[in-house]
Design an enzyme around this catalytic site. Structure first.
Site, PDB file in Angstrom:
ATOM      1  N   TYR A  22      50.920  41.788  48.555  1.00 18.51           N
ATOM      2  CA  TYR A  22      49.678  42.320  47.983  1.00 18.51           C
ATOM      3  C   TYR A  22      49.724  43.851  47.948  1.00 18.51           C
ATOM      4  O   TYR A  22      49.437  44.475  46.929  1.00 18.51           O
ATOM      5  CB  TYR A  22      48.497  41.826  48.822  1.00 18.51           C
ATOM      6  CG  TYR A  22      47.151  42.283  48.325  1.00 18.51           C
ATOM      7  CD1 TYR A  22      46.544  41.669  47.234  1.00 18.51           C
ATOM      8  CD2 TYR A  22      46.458  43.317  48.960  1.00 18.51           C
ATOM      9  CE1 TYR A  22      45.284  42.085  46.775  1.00 18.51           C
ATOM     10  CE2 TYR A  22      45.215  43.735  48.517  1.00 18.51           C
ATOM     11  CZ  TYR A  22      44.630  43.112  47.426  1.00 18.51           C
ATOM     12  OH  TYR A  22      43.399  43.516  46.972  1.00 18.51           O
TER      13      TYR A  22
ATOM     14  N   SER B  98      43.711  48.918  45.634  1.00 20.60           N
ATOM     15  CA  SER B  98      43.102  48.645  46.935  1.00 20.60           C
ATOM     16  C   SER B  98      43.459  49.744  47.917  1.00 20.60           C
ATOM     17  O   SER B  98      44.559  50.322  47.852  1.00 20.60           O
ATOM     18  CB  SER B  98      43.636  47.307  47.448  1.00 20.60           C
ATOM     19  OG  SER B  98      43.272  47.140  48.798  1.00 20.60           O
TER      20      SER B  98
ATOM     21  N   LYS C 180      49.645  46.134  44.542  1.00 17.60           N
ATOM     22  CA  LYS C 180      48.552  47.078  44.274  1.00 17.60           C
ATOM     23  C   LYS C 180      49.093  48.510  44.144  1.00 17.60           C
ATOM     24  O   LYS C 180      48.540  49.325  43.419  1.00 17.60           O
ATOM     25  CB  LYS C 180      47.495  46.983  45.377  1.00 17.60           C
ATOM     26  CG  LYS C 180      46.708  45.665  45.337  1.00 17.60           C
ATOM     27  CD  LYS C 180      45.812  45.623  44.123  1.00 17.60           C
ATOM     28  CE  LYS C 180      45.235  44.262  43.840  1.00 17.60           C
ATOM     29  NZ  LYS C 180      44.410  44.206  42.632  1.00 17.60           N
TER      30      LYS C 180
HETATM   31  N1  LIG Z   1      37.484  42.037  47.989  1.00 18.42           N
HETATM   32  C1  LIG Z   1      38.137  43.061  48.465  1.00 18.42           C
HETATM   33  O1  LIG Z   1      38.016  43.426  49.649  1.00 18.42           O
HETATM   34  C2  LIG Z   1      39.029  43.858  47.551  1.00 18.42           C
HETATM   35  C3  LIG Z   1      39.471  45.128  47.987  1.00 18.42           C
HETATM   36  C4  LIG Z   1      40.286  45.891  47.178  1.00 18.42           C
HETATM   37  C5  LIG Z   1      40.674  45.411  45.936  1.00 18.42           C
HETATM   38  N2  LIG Z   1      40.244  44.179  45.531  1.00 18.42           N
HETATM   39  C6  LIG Z   1      40.713  43.724  44.224  1.00 18.42           C
HETATM   40  O2  LIG Z   1      39.617  43.466  43.389  1.00 18.42           O
HETATM   41  C7  LIG Z   1      39.952  42.447  42.446  1.00 18.42           C
HETATM   42  C8  LIG Z   1      38.880  41.360  42.480  1.00 18.42           C
HETATM   43  O3  LIG Z   1      38.913  40.766  43.768  1.00 18.42           O
HETATM   44  P1  LIG Z   1      37.721  39.905  44.378  1.00 18.42           P
HETATM   45  O4  LIG Z   1      37.503  40.415  45.738  1.00 18.42           O
HETATM   46  O5  LIG Z   1      36.599  39.823  43.422  1.00 18.42           O
HETATM   47  O6  LIG Z   1      38.461  38.494  44.522  1.00 18.42           O
HETATM   48  P2  LIG Z   1      38.052  37.040  44.043  1.00 18.42           P
HETATM   49  O7  LIG Z   1      39.037  36.130  44.663  1.00 18.42           O
HETATM   50  O8  LIG Z   1      36.600  36.814  44.284  1.00 18.42           O
HETATM   51  O9  LIG Z   1      38.301  37.120  42.461  1.00 18.42           O
HETATM   52  C9  LIG Z   1      39.575  37.167  41.888  1.00 18.42           C
HETATM   53  C10 LIG Z   1      39.528  36.403  40.574  1.00 18.42           C
HETATM   54  O10 LIG Z   1      40.817  36.506  39.946  1.00 18.42           O
HETATM   55  C11 LIG Z   1      41.057  35.258  39.309  1.00 18.42           C
HETATM   56  N3  LIG Z   1      42.485  35.045  39.064  1.00 18.42           N
HETATM   57  C12 LIG Z   1      43.452  34.755  39.953  1.00 18.42           C
HETATM   58  N4  LIG Z   1      44.611  34.567  39.316  1.00 18.42           N
HETATM   59  C13 LIG Z   1      44.381  34.765  37.997  1.00 18.42           C
HETATM   60  C14 LIG Z   1      45.182  34.715  36.842  1.00 18.42           C
HETATM   61  N5  LIG Z   1      46.487  34.397  36.902  1.00 18.42           N
HETATM   62  N6  LIG Z   1      44.616  34.971  35.643  1.00 18.42           N
HETATM   63  C15 LIG Z   1      43.292  35.261  35.566  1.00 18.42           C
HETATM   64  N7  LIG Z   1      42.463  35.301  36.617  1.00 18.42           N
HETATM   65  C16 LIG Z   1      43.014  35.067  37.830  1.00 18.42           C
HETATM   66  C17 LIG Z   1      40.504  34.214  40.279  1.00 18.42           C
HETATM   67  O11 LIG Z   1      40.286  32.969  39.616  1.00 18.42           O
HETATM   68  C18 LIG Z   1      39.237  34.895  40.765  1.00 18.42           C
HETATM   69  O12 LIG Z   1      38.117  34.508  39.988  1.00 18.42           O
HETATM   70  C19 LIG Z   1      41.338  41.943  42.859  1.00 18.42           C
HETATM   71  O13 LIG Z   1      42.307  42.548  42.036  1.00 18.42           O
HETATM   72  C20 LIG Z   1      41.480  42.423  44.285  1.00 18.42           C
HETATM   73  O14 LIG Z   1      42.807  42.599  44.634  1.00 18.42           O
HETATM   74  C21 LIG Z   1      39.440  43.400  46.299  1.00 18.42           C
END
Ligand SMILES: NC(=O)c1ccc[n+]([C@@H]2O[C@H](COP(=O)([O-])OP(=O)(O)OC[C@H]3O[C@@H](n4cnc5c(N)ncnc54)[C@H](O)[C@@H]3O)[C@@H](O)[C@H]2O)c1
Length: 257
Positions: free
Chosen positions: A163, A149, A167
């Site tokens: 977090y 991130s 990351k």
């Molecule tokens: N959305 C943003 O702004 C953003 C920015 C930078 C990075 N990210 C990263 O992208 C990735 C996806 O995020 P997102 O925005 O789609 O979030 P989201 O919450 O929509 O999806 C995350 C998924 O991870 C699953 N999860 C949580 N714990 C788990 C576990 N122990 N085992 C298996 N699955 C598990 C959840 O059930 C969920 O479906 C994450 O790693 C997040 O940190 C997101």
């Protein structure tokens, strides 16, 4: 022939916004995709959607924080679809809601451990499993793509410290894995996403703060999950063959430096 034909992809966190978009994009490029998350039932709709476009997919329960669950999921996916060629680690959590502590002095050890367990340990366990299997049964054009991130790169203006640290662990782990996997022809890269409109974003972000955030993004909008999926598909494909150990910024210019 499609770009990713005859390749098996395993996507973690595929019930979430970015994981789902990655699974759809990889399937559209021809990969057979194992969509994994905590609740396999939430994935059935995604599998059905992939199949309506003639893609091939399976759903599999996988708790990335649990060593045995990771091994069992790889067993099942390999048995059903064949050796995993592309691993995309999207599973992730952050502290959310009013209880989320943003000051280090307020963070409980339980919160710290819970977030590291999914984000840092979970990514480590999946990479380790992939590399172990790959050493036993090598596949061509191996790819590991992790999700970090902009919050880790910037120190997180608004992110919670657990977090941000988790990351940052992924940024480092990606590079050491890239060095170690290079000899077996596997590339390992990280996509560092900026703010992307998903469930995580909606839960963590106060809607009144969104316009102020958008003002800081040179391209003038929050990202879509498909923006991240496009970067993942590039790294997974032939175009990414000579890219390893890199962190690809997908953030609308948010972290330009
Ligand atoms: N959305 C943003 O702004 C953003 C920015 C930078 C990075 N990210 C990263 O992208 C990735 C996806 O995020 P997102 O925005 O789609 O979030 P989201 O919450 O929509 O999806 C995350 C998924 O991870 C699953 N999860 C949580 N714990 C788990 C576990 N122990 N085992 C298996 N699955 C598990 C959840 O059930 C969920 O479906 C994450 O790693 C997040 O940190 C997101």
């Amino acid at each position: 022939m499609q770009v990713l034909e005859n390749r098996v992809a395993l996507v973690t966190g595929a019930a979430g916004g970015i994981g789902r978009a990655c699974a759809l994009a990889l399937a559209a490029a021809g990969a057979r995709v194992a969509v994994t998350d905590l609740d396999p039932f939430a994935l059935n709709e995604l599998v059905a959607e992939i199949r309506t476009t003639d893609g091939d997919a399976m759903a599999c329960r996988l708790d990335v924080a649990d060593e045995a669950s990771v091994a069992a999921a790889f067993d099942r996916v390999i048995e059903t679809l064949g050796p995993v060629s592309i691993l995309v680690t999207c599973a992730g959590i952050m502290a959310e809601g009013p209880a989320a502590a943003h000051d280090i002095t307020d963070i409980s050890l339980d919160d710290w451990e819970r977030i590291q367990a999914v984000n840092a340990r979970g990514t480590f366990l999946c990479i380790r499993e992939y590399m172990r299997r790959h050493r036993k049964t090598p596949v061509q054009n191996g790819r590991i793509i992790t999700l970090a991130s902009a919050a880790a790169q910037l120190g997180g203006y608004r992110g919670d410290p657990c977090y941000v640290a988790s990351k940052a662990a992924i940024l480092g782990l990606t590079k050491i894995a890239a060095r170690q996997a290079a000899g077996s022809g596997v590339t390992v890269n990280c996509v560092a996403a900026g703010p992307v409109k998903t469930g995580m974003f909606e839960r963590a972000m106060n809607s009144e703060a969104v316009p102020g955030l958008v003002e800081k993004i040179p391209l003038g909008r929050v990202g879509e999950a498909s923006d991240v999926a496009a970067a993942v598909t590039y790294l997974a494909g032939d175009g990414g063959a000579w890219v390893t150990g890199s962190t690809l910024d997908v953030n609308g210019g948010y972290r330009m430096q």
